[in-house]
Design a protein around this motif. Sequence first.
Motif, short mmCIF file in Angstrom:
data_model
loop_
_atom_site.label_atom_id
_atom_site.label_comp_id
_atom_site.label_asym_id
_atom_site.label_seq_id
_atom_site.Cartn_x
_atom_site.Cartn_y
_atom_site.Cartn_z
N ALA A 47 -73.78 49.09 -32.47
CA ALA A 47 -75.16 48.85 -32.92
C ALA A 47 -76.14 49.04 -31.77
O ALA A 47 -77.23 49.60 -31.96
CB ALA A 47 -75.29 47.44 -33.51
N GLN A 48 -75.79 48.58 -30.57
CA GLN A 48 -76.68 48.76 -29.41
C GLN A 48 -76.81 50.24 -29.06
O GLN A 48 -77.92 50.72 -28.76
CB GLN A 48 -76.15 47.97 -28.21
CG GLN A 48 -76.27 46.48 -28.37
CD GLN A 48 -75.48 45.71 -27.32
OE1 GLN A 48 -74.40 46.11 -26.90
NE2 GLN A 48 -76.05 44.60 -26.87
N VAL A 49 -75.71 50.96 -29.07
CA VAL A 49 -75.75 52.39 -28.78
C VAL A 49 -76.60 53.11 -29.82
O VAL A 49 -77.45 53.94 -29.47
CB VAL A 49 -74.32 52.98 -28.72
CG1 VAL A 49 -74.35 54.51 -28.70
CG2 VAL A 49 -73.56 52.44 -27.51
N ALA A 50 -76.42 52.79 -31.09
CA ALA A 50 -77.21 53.41 -32.15
C ALA A 50 -78.69 53.09 -31.98
O ALA A 50 -79.55 53.97 -32.18
CB ALA A 50 -76.72 52.95 -33.52
N ARG A 82 -72.13 63.44 -32.21
CA ARG A 82 -71.58 62.15 -31.78
C ARG A 82 -72.62 61.07 -31.97
O ARG A 82 -73.81 61.30 -31.83
CB ARG A 82 -71.17 62.22 -30.31
CG ARG A 82 -69.96 63.11 -30.12
CD ARG A 82 -69.54 63.10 -28.68
NE ARG A 82 -69.59 64.49 -28.23
CZ ARG A 82 -69.89 64.87 -27.02
NH1 ARG A 82 -70.20 63.99 -26.11
NH2 ARG A 82 -69.90 66.13 -26.71
N ARG A 83 -72.17 59.87 -32.24
CA ARG A 83 -73.07 58.77 -32.59
C ARG A 83 -74.06 58.43 -31.49
O ARG A 83 -75.11 57.87 -31.74
CB ARG A 83 -72.26 57.53 -32.96
CG ARG A 83 -71.48 56.95 -31.79
CD ARG A 83 -70.69 55.73 -32.21
NE ARG A 83 -69.75 55.35 -31.19
CZ ARG A 83 -70.04 54.60 -30.14
NH1 ARG A 83 -71.24 54.14 -29.98
NH2 ARG A 83 -69.11 54.30 -29.25
N ALA A 84 -73.74 58.73 -30.25
CA ALA A 84 -74.59 58.32 -29.14
C ALA A 84 -75.38 59.48 -28.55
O ALA A 84 -75.79 59.43 -27.41
CB ALA A 84 -73.72 57.70 -28.04
N SER A 85 -75.61 60.53 -29.33
CA SER A 85 -76.25 61.69 -28.73
C SER A 85 -77.40 62.24 -29.56
O SER A 85 -77.48 62.02 -30.77
CB SER A 85 -75.22 62.79 -28.50
OG SER A 85 -74.77 63.32 -29.73
N VAL A 86 -78.25 62.96 -28.86
CA VAL A 86 -79.40 63.63 -29.45
C VAL A 86 -79.39 65.06 -28.93
O VAL A 86 -79.09 65.28 -27.75
CB VAL A 86 -80.72 62.91 -29.05
CG1 VAL A 86 -81.93 63.68 -29.50
CG2 VAL A 86 -80.74 61.49 -29.60
N VAL A 111 -78.44 64.96 -24.99
CA VAL A 111 -78.77 63.72 -24.27
C VAL A 111 -77.99 62.59 -24.91
O VAL A 111 -77.93 62.48 -26.14
CB VAL A 111 -80.28 63.40 -24.35
CG1 VAL A 111 -80.63 62.24 -23.42
CG2 VAL A 111 -81.13 64.62 -24.02
N ALA A 112 -77.40 61.73 -24.08
CA ALA A 112 -76.58 60.65 -24.64
C ALA A 112 -76.61 59.42 -23.75
O ALA A 112 -76.88 59.48 -22.56
CB ALA A 112 -75.14 61.12 -24.79
N ILE A 113 -76.33 58.29 -24.38
CA ILE A 113 -76.03 57.06 -23.67
C ILE A 113 -74.69 56.60 -24.23
O ILE A 113 -74.46 56.62 -25.44
CB ILE A 113 -77.10 55.96 -23.82
CG1 ILE A 113 -76.74 54.79 -22.92
CG2 ILE A 113 -77.31 55.57 -25.26
CD1 ILE A 113 -77.88 53.84 -22.64
N LEU A 114 -73.81 56.23 -23.34
CA LEU A 114 -72.47 55.84 -23.76
C LEU A 114 -72.33 54.33 -23.74
O LEU A 114 -73.17 53.62 -23.16
CB LEU A 114 -71.43 56.50 -22.86
CG LEU A 114 -71.54 58.03 -22.80
CD1 LEU A 114 -70.53 58.59 -21.83
CD2 LEU A 114 -71.39 58.63 -24.18
N ASP A 115 -71.25 53.84 -24.33
CA ASP A 115 -71.08 52.39 -24.42
C ASP A 115 -70.74 51.74 -23.08
O ASP A 115 -70.99 50.57 -22.88
CB ASP A 115 -70.04 52.01 -25.48
CG ASP A 115 -68.68 52.65 -25.23
OD1 ASP A 115 -68.52 53.39 -24.24
OD2 ASP A 115 -67.79 52.42 -26.06
N ASP A 116 -70.22 52.51 -22.13
CA ASP A 116 -69.82 51.90 -20.86
C ASP A 116 -70.50 52.51 -19.64
O ASP A 116 -70.29 52.07 -18.52
CB ASP A 116 -68.31 51.97 -20.68
CG ASP A 116 -67.79 53.40 -20.67
OD1 ASP A 116 -68.53 54.31 -21.07
OD2 ASP A 116 -66.64 53.60 -20.24
N VAL A 117 -71.30 53.55 -19.83
CA VAL A 117 -72.06 54.14 -18.73
C VAL A 117 -73.48 54.39 -19.21
O VAL A 117 -73.80 54.21 -20.37
CB VAL A 117 -71.43 55.46 -18.21
CG1 VAL A 117 -70.09 55.21 -17.59
CG2 VAL A 117 -71.32 56.48 -19.30
N GLY A 118 -74.30 54.86 -18.30
CA GLY A 118 -75.71 55.04 -18.63
C GLY A 118 -76.03 56.35 -19.31
O GLY A 118 -75.20 56.97 -19.96
#
Length: 195
Positions: A91-94, A118-122, A143-150
Motif C-alpha cells: 500500500a505504501q509503495v502504491a 510493475r506495481r512500483a513503476s511509472v 521510474v520506480a520506488i522499491l519496497d526496500d530501497v529508494g
Amino acid sequence: MSITYSSIADDRPVSAEAYAAVEAATENRRALYVPSVLEHAAELLTSLWAIGGQHSVPPAQWSWTSDMALGALDLAACPYERDSDPERTDAQVASLTGHLLRALGSQEIGLTAQLGARRASVVVERGPATPRGGRRGDSNIHVAILDDVGWHFAFSDEAPRSMPVFAPASPAGAYQVAEIVRAFVDGELGDIFRR
C-alpha cells in the motif's frame, strides 16, 4: 549529479559556500540528489565548519580536506539509499507511485506518464531533447520506488542499469523526483548514464 536550485530554506543555518561545496561533491557520485537532500548535507557541513570555528579552525583551513563535503553528502543521502526502516508495504509503495504519477503529470511538470507493468513503476514518455538511450536509442523513462530501497530511474528497456535518486519516500520526495525526471527528459542534465 544534481540540478542547481537556489531555494535554500531561510529558517535553517545553511551557508551558500557549504551548499556550493556539497553540490560540487555530487560530481563524484553516480547518483542524483533532490534539493532537500542537498540542503541537509549543506546544513551538516555548515555545522561542521561552525564547530571547527569554535576550535580556531576557519572554513578556509578545511580546504585541504576535500572529502568533507562529500562525507556530508553521503551522510545526508544514507537514509535514502537503503531504508533502515522495515520494508514498505504494498500500500505504501502504491501510494508513493501514485504521488509520483500525479507529480509527473502536474501542470508544473507537464510530462506524459502512465503506470508501468510493475506495481512500483511509472513510464514517462521521452521528449525531443531526452538523451538517446535504450536498445534503439529511443526508450522512454522508467521510474520506480522499491519496497526496500529508494527511488531509481532508467531507460525503460535498461531498468537493471538504473540511476539512484536520493529523495525522501514521501509525497514531497515524489514531487522532487518528478522534477529531476523532467529535467532529464528536457535534456537539462545531459546524458547522465554515460558520465
